[in-house]
Scaffold this motif. Structure first.
Motif, PDB file in Angstrom:
ATOM      1  N   HIS A 137      32.707  42.260  34.820  1.00 48.75           N
ATOM      2  CA  HIS A 137      32.563  41.246  35.872  1.00 48.75           C
ATOM      3  C   HIS A 137      32.080  41.858  37.183  1.00 48.75           C
ATOM      4  N   GLU A 138      32.577  43.038  37.501  1.00 52.72           N
ATOM      5  CA  GLU A 138      32.241  43.689  38.772  1.00 52.72           C
ATOM      6  C   GLU A 138      31.024  44.618  38.667  1.00 52.72           C
TER       7      GLU A 138
ATOM      8  N   THR B 112      42.325  39.413  42.389  1.00 52.46           N
ATOM      9  CA  THR B 112      41.818  40.195  41.262  1.00 52.46           C
ATOM     10  C   THR B 112      42.157  41.680  41.409  1.00 52.46           C
ATOM     11  N   GLU B 113      41.984  42.221  42.602  1.00 48.75           N
ATOM     12  CA  GLU B 113      42.254  43.647  42.822  1.00 48.75           C
ATOM     13  C   GLU B 113      43.721  43.987  42.584  1.00 48.75           C
ATOM     14  N   GLN B 114      44.603  43.141  43.065  1.00 47.06           N
ATOM     15  CA  GLN B 114      46.037  43.400  42.893  1.00 47.06           C
ATOM     16  C   GLN B 114      46.426  43.343  41.410  1.00 47.06           C
ATOM     17  N   VAL B 115      45.900  42.374  40.689  1.00 52.77           N
ATOM     18  CA  VAL B 115      46.201  42.261  39.257  1.00 52.77           C
ATOM     19  C   VAL B 115      45.597  43.453  38.513  1.00 52.77           C
ATOM     20  N   ARG B 116      44.411  43.901  38.931  1.00 54.55           N
ATOM     21  CA  ARG B 116      43.803  45.085  38.315  1.00 54.55           C
ATOM     22  C   ARG B 116      44.708  46.301  38.487  1.00 54.55           C
TER      23      ARG B 116
ATOM     24  N   GLU C  78      40.485  35.129  34.900  1.00 53.77           N
ATOM     25  CA  GLU C  78      40.048  33.864  35.501  1.00 53.77           C
ATOM     26  C   GLU C  78      41.066  33.348  36.517  1.00 53.77           C
ATOM     27  N   LEU C  79      42.345  33.438  36.178  1.00 55.60           N
ATOM     28  CA  LEU C  79      43.388  33.002  37.114  1.00 55.60           C
ATOM     29  C   LEU C  79      43.423  33.888  38.363  1.00 55.60           C
ATOM     30  N   ALA C  80      43.283  35.195  38.155  1.00 57.14           N
ATOM     31  CA  ALA C  80      43.292  36.127  39.291  1.00 57.14           C
ATOM     32  C   ALA C  80      42.120  35.844  40.220  1.00 57.14           C
ATOM     33  N   GLU C  81      40.951  35.563  39.636  1.00 61.26           N
ATOM     34  CA  GLU C  81      39.772  35.225  40.453  1.00 61.26           C
ATOM     35  C   GLU C  81      40.014  33.945  41.232  1.00 61.26           C
ATOM     36  N   ALA C  82      40.573  32.943  40.574  1.00 63.27           N
ATOM     37  CA  ALA C  82      40.818  31.651  41.225  1.00 63.27           C
ATOM     38  C   ALA C  82      41.789  31.797  42.392  1.00 63.27           C
ATOM     39  N   LYS C  83      42.752  32.703  42.255  1.00 65.88           N
ATOM     40  CA  LYS C  83      43.747  32.902  43.314  1.00 65.88           C
ATOM     41  C   LYS C  83      43.311  33.956  44.330  1.00 65.88           C
ATOM     42  N   GLY C  84      42.206  34.646  44.041  1.00 63.68           N
ATOM     43  CA  GLY C  84      41.704  35.660  44.969  1.00 63.68           C
ATOM     44  C   GLY C  84      42.530  36.933  44.984  1.00 63.68           C
TER      45      GLY C  84
END
Length: 186
Positions: free
Chosen positions: A104-105, A24-28, A16-22
């Motif tokens: 999610h994806e 997500t790919e980097q955190v993945r 959720e935090l990764a999505e909010a910050k945009g």
């Protein structure tokens, strides 16, 4: 609280935090790296789970491993997990993050075990099979090589398994043969 529930909650929050910050790919990518590191480096896996090594020392190791190329969110997440004393759950948290990311994806993950590395043609065929079974358009194949299969393949999609290996067919034949012998004796 069970290990799965702990991992699931942390993974959900991180996603959720990764999505909010945009990011997500980097955190993945960071979570993929963490899973791979845990699976390929026995010393790292032992260190993370060790109750003897302090949380501070574990955090130092984690920061040194993830300082380059990782997102600030990942580093903050590692600090939070360390301060809570839950480093032993990190590999499970990373795996759970990847599962939740795939859901999610709309990505279906599957594992293919063969006796030789897959060619592009075979990879495409397995992807097609997974798409048909799952009904999802995106497929992520985890390819593994196992020389003990003798021939054929094993395809695992979530809780389903399609075992078309020569090893399993020989095992079934052996079982059938021994059962027939047993029935003839009695």
């Amino acid at each position: 609280m069970s290990a799965y529930r702990v991992a699931s909650r942390y993974a959900k929050s991180l996603l959720e935090l990764a999505e909010a910050k945009g990011i997500t790919e980097q955190v993945r990518e960071d979570m993929n790296r963490l899973v791979l590191l845990n699976e390929t480096d026995a010393e790292f896996a032992t260190l993370i789970k060790s109750p003897i090594v302090s949380s501070e020392k574990k955090l130092e190791v984690l920061k040194s491993l993830f300082k380059t190329g990782s997102s600030e969110l990942t580093l903050s997440f590692l600090e939070l997990v360390s301060h809570k004393g839950r480093e032993a759950f990190l590999p499970l948290m990373a795996k759970e993050f990847l599962k939740q990311y795939n859901v999610h994806e709309g990505i279906q993950s599957a594992e293919v075990v063969t006796t030789v590395p897959l060619s592009d043609k075979l990879r495409a065929e397995f992807s097609k099979i997974v798409k048909e079974i799952s009904g999802k358009d995106k497929v992520e194949l985890d390819e593994k090589v196992d020389k003990d299969l003798i021939g054929g393949f094993v395809l695992k999609i979530e809780d389903r398994q399609l075992d078309e290996s020569l090893k399993s067919k020989l095992r079934a034949l052996h079982l059938d043969f021994t059962q027939n012998l047993y029935e003839k004796k009695f």
